[in-house]
Design a protein around this motif. Structure first.
Motif, short mmCIF file in Angstrom:
data_model
loop_
_atom_site.label_atom_id
_atom_site.label_comp_id
_atom_site.label_asym_id
_atom_site.label_seq_id
_atom_site.Cartn_x
_atom_site.Cartn_y
_atom_site.Cartn_z
N ARG A 96 18.79 -11.90 -13.18
CA ARG A 96 17.46 -11.49 -12.72
C ARG A 96 17.08 -10.11 -13.25
N ILE A 97 15.86 -10.01 -13.72
CA ILE A 97 15.28 -8.71 -14.05
C ILE A 97 14.54 -8.22 -12.80
N GLU A 98 15.00 -7.09 -12.25
CA GLU A 98 14.40 -6.53 -11.03
C GLU A 98 14.00 -5.09 -11.30
N PHE A 99 12.77 -4.79 -10.99
CA PHE A 99 12.24 -3.45 -11.23
C PHE A 99 12.43 -2.56 -10.00
N ARG A 100 12.64 -1.29 -10.25
CA ARG A 100 12.57 -0.27 -9.21
C ARG A 100 11.34 0.58 -9.51
N VAL A 101 10.56 0.88 -8.46
CA VAL A 101 9.27 1.54 -8.66
C VAL A 101 9.17 2.78 -7.76
N GLY A 102 8.63 3.85 -8.32
CA GLY A 102 8.31 5.04 -7.54
C GLY A 102 6.86 5.42 -7.77
N ILE A 103 6.17 5.85 -6.72
CA ILE A 103 4.75 6.23 -6.84
C ILE A 103 4.55 7.59 -6.18
N ASN A 104 3.81 8.45 -6.87
CA ASN A 104 3.49 9.76 -6.30
C ASN A 104 2.06 10.13 -6.66
N LEU A 105 1.46 10.93 -5.81
CA LEU A 105 0.16 11.53 -6.09
C LEU A 105 0.39 13.03 -6.21
N GLY A 106 0.07 13.58 -7.39
CA GLY A 106 0.32 15.01 -7.55
C GLY A 106 -0.39 15.59 -8.74
N ASP A 107 -0.32 16.90 -8.86
CA ASP A 107 -0.92 17.63 -9.96
C ASP A 107 -0.07 17.44 -11.21
N VAL A 108 -0.72 17.16 -12.35
CA VAL A 108 0.00 16.95 -13.61
C VAL A 108 -0.62 17.80 -14.70
N ILE A 109 0.18 18.09 -15.72
CA ILE A 109 -0.29 18.79 -16.93
C ILE A 109 -0.59 17.72 -17.98
N ILE A 137 7.65 5.46 -2.14
CA ILE A 137 6.44 6.27 -2.26
C ILE A 137 6.63 7.58 -1.54
N SER A 138 5.85 8.56 -1.92
CA SER A 138 5.87 9.85 -1.22
C SER A 138 4.96 9.80 0.00
N GLY A 139 5.14 10.76 0.90
CA GLY A 139 4.30 10.82 2.09
C GLY A 139 2.83 10.97 1.74
N THR A 140 2.54 11.67 0.64
CA THR A 140 1.15 11.84 0.21
C THR A 140 0.53 10.50 -0.15
N VAL A 141 1.29 9.65 -0.82
CA VAL A 141 0.80 8.32 -1.17
C VAL A 141 0.54 7.51 0.10
N LEU A 142 1.47 7.57 1.05
CA LEU A 142 1.29 6.83 2.31
C LEU A 142 0.01 7.27 3.01
N ASP A 143 -0.22 8.57 3.09
CA ASP A 143 -1.40 9.08 3.79
C ASP A 143 -2.70 8.58 3.16
N HIS A 144 -2.72 8.43 1.84
CA HIS A 144 -3.95 8.02 1.16
C HIS A 144 -4.14 6.51 1.12
N ALA A 145 -3.04 5.75 1.19
CA ALA A 145 -3.14 4.30 0.97
C ALA A 145 -3.03 3.46 2.23
N ARG A 146 -2.45 3.99 3.30
CA ARG A 146 -2.09 3.15 4.43
C ARG A 146 -3.29 2.51 5.12
N ASP A 147 -4.45 3.13 5.08
CA ASP A 147 -5.62 2.57 5.75
C ASP A 147 -6.48 1.70 4.82
N ARG A 148 -6.05 1.60 3.57
CA ARG A 148 -6.84 0.84 2.59
C ARG A 148 -6.08 -0.35 2.00
N VAL A 149 -4.76 -0.33 2.13
CA VAL A 149 -3.93 -1.44 1.67
C VAL A 149 -2.99 -1.80 2.81
N SER A 150 -2.82 -3.08 3.08
CA SER A 150 -1.95 -3.52 4.18
C SER A 150 -0.52 -3.65 3.68
#
Length: 590
Positions: A96-109, A137-150
């Motif tokens: 099986r090919i299984e992906f690991r995923v990380g998501i963050n919302l932050g300032d980038v260059i 996911i980071s806490g910032t991602v949770l705060d922005h997405a939790r009320d818009r995605v179930s």
């Protein structure tokens, strides 16, 4: 010559890699590459295009993607991981090919097409924490997405990430409920305290030794909750969330974190012959300190007075300057007939059990309460709501007769319920969703909210009616207020009606994910099975849709396209037609 200024922007960054890539390549290099290309071509690239992702870079087994919003990043990750679960279902585990995923919302260059900085690095560190097939996911991602995605999460706590100056609060999105044990959970994420005094009243212990008296001690607690919730300055957790702790040994500090309250009231009720004793203690959930404790003795006919004494003492401990008018208002009681009250409490106990025979028994008990005290508004309202519960589960015995009865009961609520927000709430939602009088139902519920803006069931009823009648986003806002007042509610009605609101707003993915979550937690709820089936059809998942409708038909074999209108709420014609066509494709017979 001055150097060119550094370009920065806020970005939603997703980092992903393949778990065990070296092992897979070592075992079957050509086969692994062929399968990976197929996953990219058939799943990942189409989903990335759908959610407007921009591929920043790829490595042998990894990918970095920038999304225009956190919501799109989370939706992409969930849909890809769910798709991979399906694609891997028949594949041997070692291939099986299984992906690991990380998501963050932050300032980038920004340098050309590439991105750098902590915003990117945190996403990469989160990906490394994810289990195969998982998303961190980071806490910032949770705060922005939790009320818009179930979605559901497990709290992995604050983590010190390599080369990141400050700890990051990490959450793991649950893709497959069978794999909940993947990440350590130091503690549940605490709900933020409201901006006013807040309290939860836990079920009182029945000290009489007779299990048959449980309904009575539960009723005493419900009356105390209702009296406290009438005080506008006090935030009171609803009965259904408080009662999830019934029969459990609890840590009051943990209760405070889970329910998001400052104070917890616990106690006991002893009923022997004609005597009654109520004890209570008020605890500061932040410190564990006992603020007040007392015991109240009296004759059984003094039960309302004893409840008032407990309520006034608790209020006095929290806010000595409480306005006298609010205390007096809280003392108004729905009936003086103790036998009628007893039948009402027995009916409520049956209603909360929720099975077909329980709801039938509850209706009989409420009608007995009404016979004894025809001016007692509460049983009229709850009896009307029982017909809604029968309708949505396909238990109706005569549609037109039940609509007439709901109209009669709601009319009595309107006449008698001037001070009974609970009766107005239940009567209003039944009038709207069973009898189809949405305007009349909203009028009753608005009266309930004016009486008691802290009442979870009133916000639930308001959101439920507006899910069909008004703007879906207004409905969701009201249902969210109900869920905050009752965050552990085991009866799921608030979330189920949120599904309807998302469906009416054409947000089928959100509706599907939430409906499926309810189906996992309450697999015998026919209404959510139907909605899950319809939303799966509308998001192109026909096989899943057929599975849900097969389960719904097993539970309610008599449901058909031809009688569907008798089992669901009053959808507008265009939404009803869409719902019918989706269920027809899912396999609901004509």
């Amino acid at each position: 010559m001055a150097s060119e200024p550094v370009k920065r922007r806020l970005a939603a960054i997703l980092a992903a890699d393949i778990a065990g890539y070296s092992r897979l390549m070592g075992a079957d290099e050509e086969g692994t590459l062929a399968r990976l290309k197929a996953h990219r071509r058939e799943l990942i690239d189409p989903k990335n295009k759908q959610h407007r992702g921009r591929i920043v870079k790829t490595t042998g087994d990894g990918i970095l993607i920038e999304f225009p919003s956190v919501v799109e990043a989370v939706r992409f990750a969930i849909e890809v991981q769910q798709g991979m679960l399906e694609r891997n279902a028949e594949v041997p585990e070692d291939k099986r090919i299984e992906f690991r995923v990380g998501i963050n919302l932050g300032d980038v260059i920004v340098e050309g097409r590439d991105l750098y900085g902590d915003g990117v690095n945190i996403a990469a560190r989160l990906e490394a924490l994810a289990e195969p097939g998982g998303i961190c996911i980071s806490g910032t991602v949770l705060d922005h997405a939790r009320d818009r995605v179930s979605f559901e999460v497990e709290d992995a706590g604050e983590r010190a990430l390599k080369n990141i100056a400050r700890p990051v609060h990490v959450y793991s999105i649950i893709i497959d409920p069978r794999r909940r044990q993947g990440m350590p959970r130091p503690q549940e994420r605490a709900l933020a305290l409201p901006d006013r005094p807040s309290i939860a009243v836990l079920p009182f212990q029945n000290m009489g030794g007779d299990p048959e008296q449980e309904y009575f001690s539960d009723g005493v607690v419900e009356e105390i909750i209702t009296a406290l919730s009438r005080m506008r300055w006090l935030f009171v957790i609803a009965r259904n969330s408080s009662f999830t702790y019934k029969g459990r040994t609890v840590d009051v500090k943990q209760v405070g974190r889970e329910l998001g309250v400052r104070y917890v009231l616990e106690g006991s009720v002893r009923r022997a012959a004609n005597r009654l004793r109520i004890t209570g203690q008020l605890i500061d959930a932040l410190t564990g300190a006992h603020l007040w404790a007392d015991r109240f003795d009296g004759a059984l006919e003094d039960v309302f007075e004893l409840q008032d004494q407990v309520t006034s003492s608790v209020v006095g401990a929290i806010a000595p300057k409480l306005e006298h008018a609010e205390i007096e208002r809280a003392k108004r009681k729905p009936t003086k007939d103790l036998d009628a009250y007893d039948y009402y409490l027995r009916g409520m106990a049956s209603t909360y059990r929720g099975a077909k025979e329980d709801v039938g028994e509850a209706l009989q008990l409420f009608h007995k309460a009404i016979e004894l005290d025809p001016d007692f508004a509460s049983p009229y309202g709850i009896a009307a709501w029982c017909y809604y519960w029968r309708m949505t589960n396909g238990w109706t015995t005569g549609r037109q007769e039940e609509v007439s009865e709901v109209n009669r009961l709601a009319g009595k609520v309107a006449q008698l319920g001037n001070e009974d927000a609970v009766a107005l709430s239940f009567g209003g939602i039944a009038l709207g969703l069973v009898a189809g009088d949405l305007e009349g139902g909203v009028a009753l519920v608005d009266r309930a909210l004016a009486l008691n803006p802290n009442l979870a069931v009133a916000w639930y009823a308001s959101g439920g009616l507006r899910a069909y009648f008004d703007a879906p986003d207004v409905a969701i806002e009201h249902l969210e207020r109900a869920m905050r007042l009752s965050p552990l509610d085991p009866m799921f009605f608030m979330r189920a009606l949120t599904v309807v609101a998302h469906f009416r707003a054409d947000r089928y993915d959100e509706a599907r994910l939430l409906a499926e979550k309810i189906c996992r937690e309450r697999p015998n709820w026919v209404a959510s099975l139907r909605m899950a089936a319809a939303c799966n059809v509308l998001t192109g998942r026909l096989n899943e849709a057929r599975r849900f409708i097969a389960r719904a038909l097993h539970l309610d074999p008599g449901q058909r396209i031809s009688n569907l209108k008798d089992r669901i709420g009053p959808y507008p014609p265009e939404d009803f037609a869409k719902f019918v066509e989706a269920l027809r494709k899912a396999g609901l017979p004509e």
